[in-house]
Scaffold this motif. Sequence first.
Motif, mmCIF file in Angstrom:
data_model
loop_
_atom_site.group_PDB
_atom_site.id
_atom_site.type_symbol
_atom_site.label_atom_id
_atom_site.label_comp_id
_atom_site.label_asym_id
_atom_site.label_seq_id
_atom_site.Cartn_x
_atom_site.Cartn_y
_atom_site.Cartn_z
ATOM 1 N N ARG A 24 0.840 -1.208 0.000
ATOM 2 C CA ARG A 24 0.000 0.000 0.000
ATOM 3 C C ARG A 24 0.867 1.247 0.000
ATOM 4 O O ARG A 24 1.838 1.342 0.765
ATOM 5 C CB ARG A 24 -0.915 0.008 1.232
ATOM 6 C CG ARG A 24 -1.964 1.128 1.233
ATOM 7 C CD ARG A 24 -2.827 1.047 2.477
ATOM 8 N NE ARG A 24 -3.866 2.050 2.495
ATOM 9 C CZ ARG A 24 -5.096 1.879 2.033
ATOM 10 N NH1 ARG A 24 -5.437 0.715 1.514
ATOM 11 N NH2 ARG A 24 -5.988 2.850 2.099
ATOM 12 N N GLY A 25 0.516 2.193 -0.866
ATOM 13 C CA GLY A 25 1.159 3.490 -0.896
ATOM 14 C C GLY A 25 0.152 4.583 -0.616
ATOM 15 O O GLY A 25 -0.856 4.351 0.057
ATOM 16 N N GLU A 26 0.404 5.780 -1.137
ATOM 17 C CA GLU A 26 -0.521 6.900 -0.956
ATOM 18 C C GLU A 26 -1.562 6.960 -2.065
ATOM 19 O O GLU A 26 -2.661 7.472 -1.855
ATOM 20 C CB GLU A 26 0.258 8.212 -0.916
ATOM 21 C CG GLU A 26 1.196 8.324 0.280
ATOM 22 C CD GLU A 26 1.930 9.645 0.311
ATOM 23 O OE1 GLU A 26 1.730 10.468 -0.613
ATOM 24 O OE2 GLU A 26 2.707 9.863 1.256
ATOM 25 N N ARG A 27 -1.229 6.428 -3.242
ATOM 26 C CA ARG A 27 -2.138 6.467 -4.391
ATOM 27 C C ARG A 27 -2.766 5.120 -4.694
ATOM 28 O O ARG A 27 -3.881 5.067 -5.216
ATOM 29 C CB ARG A 27 -1.383 6.938 -5.653
ATOM 30 C CG ARG A 27 -0.894 8.366 -5.627
ATOM 31 C CD ARG A 27 0.017 8.605 -6.823
ATOM 32 N NE ARG A 27 0.407 9.992 -6.982
ATOM 33 C CZ ARG A 27 1.381 10.571 -6.315
ATOM 34 N NH1 ARG A 27 2.073 9.865 -5.421
ATOM 35 N NH2 ARG A 27 1.673 11.843 -6.511
ATOM 36 N N VAL A 28 -2.028 4.049 -4.429
ATOM 37 C CA VAL A 28 -2.478 2.726 -4.856
ATOM 38 C C VAL A 28 -2.297 1.695 -3.750
ATOM 39 O O VAL A 28 -1.457 1.855 -2.858
ATOM 40 C CB VAL A 28 -1.721 2.229 -6.114
ATOM 41 C CG1 VAL A 28 -1.920 3.159 -7.278
ATOM 42 C CG2 VAL A 28 -0.249 2.031 -5.822
ATOM 43 N N ALA A 29 -3.099 0.650 -3.865
ATOM 44 C CA ALA A 29 -2.909 -0.558 -3.073
ATOM 45 C C ALA A 29 -2.788 -1.718 -4.039
ATOM 46 O O ALA A 29 -3.551 -1.806 -5.013
ATOM 47 C CB ALA A 29 -4.076 -0.780 -2.119
ATOM 48 N N LEU A 30 -1.823 -2.576 -3.800
ATOM 49 C CA LEU A 30 -1.681 -3.801 -4.577
ATOM 50 C C LEU A 30 -2.251 -4.939 -3.738
ATOM 51 O O LEU A 30 -1.788 -5.205 -2.634
ATOM 52 C CB LEU A 30 -0.210 -4.069 -4.917
ATOM 53 C CG LEU A 30 0.504 -2.976 -5.718
ATOM 54 C CD1 LEU A 30 1.913 -3.428 -6.078
ATOM 55 C CD2 LEU A 30 -0.266 -2.598 -6.960
ATOM 56 N N GLU A 31 -3.267 -5.600 -4.279
ATOM 57 C CA GLU A 31 -3.957 -6.675 -3.578
ATOM 58 C C GLU A 31 -3.657 -8.007 -4.252
ATOM 59 O O GLU A 31 -3.621 -8.084 -5.489
ATOM 60 C CB GLU A 31 -5.472 -6.447 -3.609
ATOM 61 C CG GLU A 31 -5.916 -5.144 -2.971
ATOM 62 C CD GLU A 31 -7.405 -4.902 -3.141
ATOM 63 O OE1 GLU A 31 -8.103 -5.795 -3.682
ATOM 64 O OE2 GLU A 31 -7.867 -3.826 -2.733
ATOM 65 N N PRO A 32 -3.431 -9.062 -3.474
ATOM 66 C CA PRO A 32 -3.219 -10.373 -4.087
ATOM 67 C C PRO A 32 -4.379 -10.736 -5.008
ATOM 68 O O PRO A 32 -5.554 -10.608 -4.639
ATOM 69 C CB PRO A 32 -3.148 -11.317 -2.876
ATOM 70 C CG PRO A 32 -2.714 -10.440 -1.735
ATOM 71 C CD PRO A 32 -3.332 -9.105 -1.996
ATOM 72 N N LEU A 33 -4.054 -11.148 -6.222
ATOM 73 C CA LEU A 33 -5.072 -11.523 -7.199
ATOM 74 C C LEU A 33 -5.901 -12.693 -6.683
ATOM 75 O O LEU A 33 -5.359 -13.654 -6.120
ATOM 76 C CB LEU A 33 -4.396 -11.910 -8.521
ATOM 77 C CG LEU A 33 -5.311 -12.390 -9.646
ATOM 78 C CD1 LEU A 33 -6.204 -11.259 -10.151
ATOM 79 C CD2 LEU A 33 -4.485 -12.968 -10.792
ATOM 80 N N ALA A 34 -7.215 -12.611 -6.893
ATOM 81 C CA ALA A 34 -8.133 -13.681 -6.513
ATOM 82 C C ALA A 34 -9.174 -13.832 -7.613
ATOM 83 O O ALA A 34 -9.420 -12.896 -8.388
ATOM 84 C CB ALA A 34 -8.812 -13.354 -5.184
ATOM 85 N N PRO A 35 -9.817 -14.998 -7.715
ATOM 86 C CA PRO A 35 -10.841 -15.173 -8.753
ATOM 87 C C PRO A 35 -11.932 -14.103 -8.712
ATOM 88 O O PRO A 35 -12.478 -13.726 -9.756
ATOM 89 C CB PRO A 35 -11.395 -16.573 -8.454
ATOM 90 C CG PRO A 35 -10.257 -17.294 -7.807
ATOM 91 C CD PRO A 35 -9.558 -16.252 -6.979
ATOM 92 N N GLY A 36 -12.246 -13.590 -7.527
ATOM 93 C CA GLY A 36 -13.283 -12.580 -7.404
ATOM 94 C C GLY A 36 -12.953 -11.255 -8.056
ATOM 95 O O GLY A 36 -13.837 -10.394 -8.190
ATOM 96 N N HIS A 37 -11.701 -11.048 -8.466
ATOM 97 C CA HIS A 37 -11.323 -9.811 -9.140
ATOM 98 C C HIS A 37 -11.672 -9.824 -10.633
ATOM 99 O O HIS A 37 -11.492 -8.814 -11.312
ATOM 100 C CB HIS A 37 -9.811 -9.566 -9.001
ATOM 101 C CG HIS A 37 -9.394 -9.172 -7.614
ATOM 102 N ND1 HIS A 37 -8.483 -9.897 -6.877
ATOM 103 C CD2 HIS A 37 -9.766 -8.123 -6.837
ATOM 104 C CE1 HIS A 37 -8.305 -9.309 -5.709
ATOM 105 N NE2 HIS A 37 -9.070 -8.234 -5.656
ATOM 106 N N ALA A 38 -12.139 -10.941 -11.146
ATOM 107 C CA ALA A 38 -12.332 -11.057 -12.596
ATOM 108 C C ALA A 38 -13.301 -10.006 -13.128
ATOM 109 O O ALA A 38 -13.079 -9.429 -14.198
ATOM 110 C CB ALA A 38 -12.808 -12.465 -12.955
ATOM 111 N N GLY A 39 -14.390 -9.743 -12.409
ATOM 112 C CA GLY A 39 -15.355 -8.758 -12.888
ATOM 113 C C GLY A 39 -14.747 -7.380 -13.018
ATOM 114 O O GLY A 39 -14.969 -6.672 -14.018
ATOM 115 N N ASP A 40 -13.968 -6.965 -12.015
ATOM 116 C CA ASP A 40 -13.298 -5.662 -12.084
ATOM 117 C C ASP A 40 -12.322 -5.613 -13.254
ATOM 118 O O ASP A 40 -12.224 -4.589 -13.947
ATOM 119 C CB ASP A 40 -12.538 -5.387 -10.780
ATOM 120 C CG ASP A 40 -13.462 -5.141 -9.604
ATOM 121 O OD1 ASP A 40 -14.539 -4.546 -9.813
ATOM 122 O OD2 ASP A 40 -13.108 -5.543 -8.479
ATOM 123 N N LEU A 41 -11.588 -6.689 -13.475
ATOM 124 C CA LEU A 41 -10.589 -6.699 -14.548
ATOM 125 C C LEU A 41 -11.241 -6.724 -15.928
ATOM 126 O O LEU A 41 -10.671 -6.191 -16.884
ATOM 127 C CB LEU A 41 -9.632 -7.880 -14.363
ATOM 128 C CG LEU A 41 -8.731 -7.780 -13.125
ATOM 129 C CD1 LEU A 41 -7.896 -9.052 -12.962
ATOM 130 C CD2 LEU A 41 -7.814 -6.563 -13.214
#
Length: 212
Positions: A24-41
Amino acid sequence: MPEPDQRPRPPEPAPDPAEAVPLRGERVALEPLAPGHAGDLRAVVAEGDLHRTWCTRIPAPDQVEAEVERRLGLQRAGTMAPWVVRRLDTGAVCGATTYMAITPEHRRLEVGSTFLAPSAQRTGVNAEAKLLLLTRAFEVLDCVAVEFRTHWHNATSRRAIERLGAKQDGVLRSHQVMPDGSLRDTVVYSITAAEWPAARSALRARLARGAA
């Protein structure tokens, strides 16, 4: 009072480069990829027809689930650490990135398989995401070098990599066959551990002055 325990303690296990820990930074967060992210991607790759960019390999919306599973499979094999990129100003997932080609025995990895929604480009999101990834690579995983690769004709990607402080190592000519049948010349860049302190300072200065 009891005597302090003088027994030697076992060494802490080395961090796993294929573990996509939250960053996590000030502008972005990097989250571990999960199957539930498919819709957002799917929404990310559809924005501005990003998936139609001819000189990159970005999945089409109907290929996103398969691409998510491919990345998670490589993580299970120990050769990739995949994340999604989330903007902190809007809360929206705006892209994906990875550590790939992980070779712990050589203390090297590549930052790649990255794509970013057009609305998030030139906003500082990519610069901060790369700062988070490079900091972990050099300062936690003790990498001796981090590599970047891109298509010779992908001028936008080449400029972005060069702004990170990476230096060009060479060009692999006719290196890959692209989906349209054309041959990709792959430009290889890297940052070494000795170069990292200067690259880190330059990246931090860019972000402090609001430069993308």
